[in-house]
Design an enzyme around this catalytic site. Structure first.
Site, mmCIF file in Angstrom:
data_model
loop_
_atom_site.group_PDB
_atom_site.id
_atom_site.type_symbol
_atom_site.label_atom_id
_atom_site.label_comp_id
_atom_site.label_asym_id
_atom_site.label_seq_id
_atom_site.Cartn_x
_atom_site.Cartn_y
_atom_site.Cartn_z
ATOM 1 N N SER A 246 0.800 -1.213 0.046
ATOM 2 C CA SER A 246 -0.035 -0.094 -0.146
ATOM 3 C C SER A 246 0.949 1.340 0.066
ATOM 4 C CB SER A 246 -0.913 0.118 1.108
ATOM 5 O OG SER A 246 -0.096 0.136 2.408
ATOM 6 N N LYS A 247 0.196 2.221 -0.226
ATOM 7 C CA LYS A 247 1.087 3.477 -0.159
ATOM 8 C C LYS A 247 2.032 3.856 1.074
ATOM 9 C CE LYS A 247 -2.016 6.388 -3.144
ATOM 10 N NZ LYS A 247 -2.870 7.513 -3.174
ATOM 11 N N ARG A 248 1.174 3.366 2.354
ATOM 12 C CA ARG A 248 1.908 3.362 3.411
ATOM 13 C C ARG A 248 3.225 2.853 3.563
ATOM 14 N NH1 ARG A 248 -1.518 1.288 7.387
ATOM 15 N NH2 ARG A 248 -3.391 1.814 5.852
#
Ligand code: GLU
Length: 481
Positions: A246-248
């Site tokens: 994910s972006k995280r």
């Protein structure tokens, strides 16, 4: 053998991250292995999710990585248009055929009614299947209602080029929507039509579509179309190897990597290695090697872990392998502004010294700052230094004075500097970690630098001696150092 034609079919709903680009890369590789075609198609039938600028962004991402497509929205081709919203007539024509054959019907329910069926199924703890609510006498379809596929649930056993042989039961098949009430087709319908009309031989796509494939097979059958080869890519997982990336976790836009100075060839190599290897220990593959060795049947079935450290390592490897002129040409946008006052020869020498340590180009200013700017004396560099902090300050100052005297006689060639530094080591009786760190700090005001003699030679005699003088002055007894 029929021509190999693969496609990358993104929805213009955002940027392209490594998972998406991996699908594109594998499709590109399969096409390039033969004299095949790689096609770009925009799947823009979900107008609500469309993001402005996403189309240009997607095309730029592919082209920056050298994944050049042979047919596509901006360049056309024999089976265009390559944008789904421009192909509505075609979907309507195929829908008409299905209606005529009794394999599609108008869905007369309101969304609230469908939601009611769904909730009832939930309450009764049974799976919700639309086909359990097929209307007995569906109205004539007038394009204000969704058009649904009349499925023929059955068992399928199929071979996926990555996942192997898969068997699914009739319960996985339902009456899915072909055309929505807004007149646009669903992905489920449109991609089947497009892949057929564009003569796609291999569908390479993400795992999120795996559970829908039985529905597609049922539709292919109703349309009397032979399905293309299908290859389902496992997810790219975050660094913990558990969740989907994910972006995280740093699932960055591919163009961000380019902007930070990652090399396209390193990115391609890294992305290809997410879930694929050639069965040997080899990790570095040129583009041509990838084209020759890649095969879908060596793509692993489980998720591939995204490891940014490995990308850094790989990028550093590619940077080291460049010849200096090539590297110099590529880093031109990354120098700090002060470097503008210096000539190419000097900058090239600086670059040659840091090439070994450079992991991506955006690091260049931090690694080379002192070559272009006289930095103020930073007391903490000595006070916080593991070896230097143990040595008496006055002794360090005297040591630096003797260094200055010695180096004043040097022609500042690397050879002469090297022998003088060794002489100083002997005459002072100091450890290299003390003597060389002291000189390094005085001349760079940085905790680390390339090899000392080389660094001094590039800085030059005047600048090096002036910096040593400044450091000596800052160490006068009575001062904080
Ligand atoms: N438009 C789909 C997406 O962006 C692509 C699926 C496919 O490759 O068939 O997820």
């Amino acid at each position: 053998m029929p021509e190999i034609r693969t496609r990358f079919a993104p929805s213009p709903t955002g940027y392209l991250h490594v998972g998406g680009i991996r699908t594109a890369l594998f499709a590109w590789l399969v096409a390039r292995q033969t004299d095949g075609c790689f096609i770009l198609r925009f799947e823009d039938t979900d107008k609500k999710r469309e993001v402005e600028g996403a189309r240009d962004h997607l095309m730029a991402s592919l082209l920056q990585l050298g994944l050049v497509y042979d047919e596509g929205p901006d360049i056309g081709g024999p089976y265009g248009p390559y944008i789904q919203s421009e192909r509505l007539d075609s979907y309507r024509a195929w829908a008409g055929k299905l209606i005529d054959a009794g394999r599609a019907y108008a869905d007369p329910y309101t969304p609230e009614q469908v939601q009611g069926f769904r909730e009832l199924a939930q309450k009764e703890k049974r799976p919700f299947l639309f086909r359990d609510h097929r209307p007995e006498n569906p109205p004539v379809w007038d394009e204000t209602m969704p058009l649904r596929f009349k499925s023929d649930p059955k068992q399928y056993t199929r071979t996926d080029a990555v996942m192997g042989t898969l068997t699914t039961g009739p319960e996985t098949i339902d009456d899915f929507i072909l055309i929505k009430s807004d007149g646009y087709p669903t992905y489920n319908f449109a991609h089947v039509i497009d892949d057929y009309e564009m003569k796609i031989s291999h569908i390479i796509r993400g795992q999120e579509f795996l559970s829908s494939i039985p529905n597609y097979l049922n539709l292919y059958e109703a349309l009397d179309i032979t399905p293309p080869v299908m290859a389902t890519m496992p997810h790219v997982l975050g660094p913990d190897g558990k969740k989907k990336l994910s972006k995280r976790d740093g699932a960055k836009d591919v163009l961000d990597y380019i902007r930070e100075g990652y090399l396209p060839e390193a990115l391609v190599n890294f992305i290809a290695s997410l879930g694929w290897n050639d069965g040997t220990e080899q990790e570095i593959f040129s583009r041509d090697e990838l084209i020759h060795t890649f095969s879908l049947d060596r793509v692993q079935r489980s998720g591939a872990r995204f490891d940014e450290q490995r990308l850094l390592w790989m990028n550093g490897h590619y940077i080291r392998a460049l010849n200096l002129d090539d590297l110099f040409g590529r880093v031109s946008a990354f120098w700090q502004p002060e470097a503008g006052a210096y000539g190419d020869d000097y900058k090239k020498q600086v670059l040659g010294l840091v090439q070994e340590r450079l992991k991506y180009f955006a690091e260049l200013p931090a690694l080379t700052q002192f070559f272009f700017t006289d930095l103020p004396v930073e007391p903490e560099l000595i006070e916080g230094h593991k070896q230097l902090k143990k040595v008496d300050r006055e002794m360090l100052r005297e040591l630096l004075v003797s260094v200055r005297e010695n180096l004043a006689g040097s022609d500042f060639s690397v050879d002469d500097l090297t022998s003088r530094l060794n002489q100083l080591l002997e005459s002072s009786g100091q450890k290299p970690a003390v003597l060389f760190s002291l000189i390094r700090i005085a001349t760079t005001q940085a905790p680390a630098s390339p090899a000392l003699a080389e660094t001094l030679a590039v800085l030059g005699k005047d600048r090096s001696l002036a910096r040593i003088d400044t450091q000596i002055a800052a160490m006068q007894p009575g001062d904080s150092l």
